[in-house]
Design a protein around this motif. Structure first.
Motif, PDB file in Angstrom:
ATOM      1  N   THR A  51     -10.413   3.049   6.056  1.00 31.83           N
ATOM      2  CA  THR A  51      -9.018   2.155   5.276  1.00 31.83           C
ATOM      3  C   THR A  51      -9.267   0.610   5.778  1.00 31.83           C
TER       4      THR A  51
ATOM      5  N   ASN B 295      -6.427   2.172   1.864  1.00 30.36           N
ATOM      6  CA  ASN B 295      -6.974   4.032   2.006  1.00 30.36           C
ATOM      7  C   ASN B 295      -7.450   4.429   1.026  1.00 30.36           C
TER       8      ASN B 295
ATOM      9  N   ILE C 201     -10.489   7.565  -4.804  1.00 35.19           N
ATOM     10  CA  ILE C 201      -9.053   7.723  -4.720  1.00 35.19           C
ATOM     11  C   ILE C 201      -8.810   7.033  -4.175  1.00 35.19           C
ATOM     12  N   VAL C 202      -7.908   5.913  -4.744  1.00 41.14           N
ATOM     13  CA  VAL C 202      -7.319   4.477  -3.823  1.00 41.14           C
ATOM     14  C   VAL C 202      -5.720   4.863  -3.897  1.00 41.14           C
ATOM     15  N   SER C 203      -5.093   4.936  -2.191  1.00 38.68           N
ATOM     16  CA  SER C 203      -3.792   4.229  -2.343  1.00 38.68           C
ATOM     17  C   SER C 203      -3.631   3.440  -0.967  1.00 38.68           C
ATOM     18  N   MET C 204      -2.261   2.489  -1.543  1.00 36.71           N
ATOM     19  CA  MET C 204      -1.833   1.484  -0.377  1.00 36.71           C
ATOM     20  C   MET C 204      -0.509   2.111   0.179  1.00 36.71           C
ATOM     21  N   THR C 205      -0.066   0.823   1.097  1.00 40.66           N
ATOM     22  CA  THR C 205       1.362   0.532   1.702  1.00 40.66           C
ATOM     23  C   THR C 205       1.767  -0.159   1.398  1.00 40.66           C
TER      24      THR C 205
END
Length: 320
Positions: A223, A235, A311-315
C-alpha cells in the motif's frame, strides 16, 4: 545517482535444503556467501537493471575481508569504510519444499565515535543535490535514532531525496526528520507506531513528517500512502501469491521506490497519481520476482510479465 547506505551490513550465508526440520541434521549443496545487508541488496537490484548506484557500508575483521572480496567481484560500485569490529553474519536456511526461509541475524558491533564520523563523512562526500539517498536496515549498537535523524536532515539540506527502510525508534526518527519516503513492512510498522491497521500506522508516520509511506504486506502486496487525513491510498497485489525465498522482497520494493523518486522528485504530490500507480505495479512485481530467486539482491526475468499481472485499486474518501 542513487546512494544506498547500509549502517549495519552483514555477510549473508545461504543454504538450501529439500526440507528443513528444526532439530534435525541436514545435508545441503554448497551454500553462498555474499556481501549483504538491506542497502547492499537494494544496490544489487538497481545495478542489475542498469540504474546508476553507489553502495556505502562498513567492513571489518576476517568476515569483513570476505565481505569486501565478494563485493569487489559483484560489479556493484561501492565505498567501504574500514572499522575495527568484525562484520556480522546473517544465516538463511531455505526450505525448497515450502519456499520458506529461516534466518539468524547476528547483532552488529558498535561503531566507535571516529568510525561513525568517517561513515557520515563518506555519505556527505559522495551524495549531492538531486541524488536519492537510501538508508536501509538496522542501526548498529550505539548508533542512536537521533543521530540517524540528524544525518537525514543534513542530506535533505543538501538537496538530496531521502528514503528510509528501518524499524523501531529509527522509523519514528526518520518520519520526524521529514524523510521523503519510508518503507516499513506490516510488523515493523505496528511495532513502531502501535497501530495494528497498516493504514493507520502509515498515516501516523505522515502526520509526523514523512511525505510518502510504502507498506509491504507480504502475500497481500503493498500500500502507498501520501496523506494523514485522506484515504488516497494505492493498493497493489498479484492475483495469486508467489512462493519462494522472501528475504530480499522488501529490498526490491525499496529499489523500485528509489528508481521512481530519482525519475520523479514530485512523486508525493497529490496529482502524481499515474506515477504512483506505476510505482505500485513495479514495486509489487520486483518484490515477487525477488522471491523467485535463491538469494537476496536479485530479480527474476519474470519481473516484466509479473508487472503486467499486478492488480491495482485505489480509495478516495475522507479518513475518519
Amino acid at each position: 545517482m542513487i546512494i544506498t547506505v547500509t549502517p549495519n551490513p552483514a555477510l549473508d550465508l545461504t543454504w538450501t535444503v529439500d526440507r528443513f526440520t528444526p532439530g534435525a541434521s541436514h545435508r545441503a549443496p554448497t551454500g553462498s556467501a555474499r556481501a549483504g545487508g538491506k542497502g547492499l541488496n537494494v544496490a544489487r537490484v538497481l545495478n542489475s537493471v542498469n540504474v546508476p548506484v553507489l553502495a556505502i557500508a562498513t567492513a571489518g575483521g576476517a568476515t569483513g575481508d570476505e565481505f569486501l572480496a565478494e563485493l569487489r567481484t559483484s560489479g556493484v560500485p561501492h565505498k567501504i569504510v574500514p572499522v575495527a569490529a568484525e562484520t556480522r553474519r546473517s544465516i538463511a536456511i531455505v526450505d525448497r519444499e515450502t519456499g520458506q526461509a529461516s534466518v539468524l541475524n547476528e547483532v552488529g558491533q558498535p561503531l566507535t565515535g571516529h568510525e561513525s564520523e568517517q561513515f557520515e563523512t563518506s555519505i556527505a562526500r559522495f551524495s549531492s543535490s538531486g541524488d536519492v539517498v537510501v538508508f536501509s536496515g538496522s542501526l548498529p549498537a550505539g548508533y542512536t535514532p537521533h543521530r540517524l535523524s540528524r544525518l537525514i536532515a543534513s542530506r535533505k539540506a543538501e538537496g538530496c531525496l531521502v528514503i528510509v527502510d528501518t524499524g523501531g525508534e529509527g522509523l519514528i526518527a526518520a518520519a520526524q526528520a521529514g524523510a521523503h519516503a519510508l518503507k516499513p513492512n506490516r510488523e515493523e510498522l505496528a511495532e513502531a507506531t502501535g497501530f495494528s491497521d497498516p493504514l493507520d500506522g502509515a498515516r501516523s508516520l505522515i502526520a509526523l513528517g514523512a511525505r510518502l509511506v510504502v507498506v509491504s504486506l507480504g502475500e497481500e502486496g503493498l500500500t502507498i500512502v501520501i496523506s494523514a487525513s485522506r484515504a488516497d491510498d494505492i493498493n497493489a497485489r498479484l492475483p495469486e501469491p508467489i512462493h519462494g525465498n522472501a528475504t530480499g522482497a522488501g529490498d526490491a520494493v525499496v529499489a523500485a521506490l528509489a528508481q521512481a523518486w530519482s525519475e520523479n522528485p514530485l512523486l508525493d504530490h497529490p496529482e502524481q497519481i499515474a506515477a504512483r500507480v506505476a510505482l505500485a505495479r513495479r514495486a509489487t512485481a520486483w518484490s515477487a520476482s525477488a522471491v523467485l530467486m535463491p538469494v537476496a539482491g536479485e530479480l527474476s526475468p519474470r519481473r516484466v510479465e509479473l508487472e503486467e499481472d499486478v492488480i491495482v485499486s485505489m480509495t478516495h474518501k475522507e479518513n475518519r
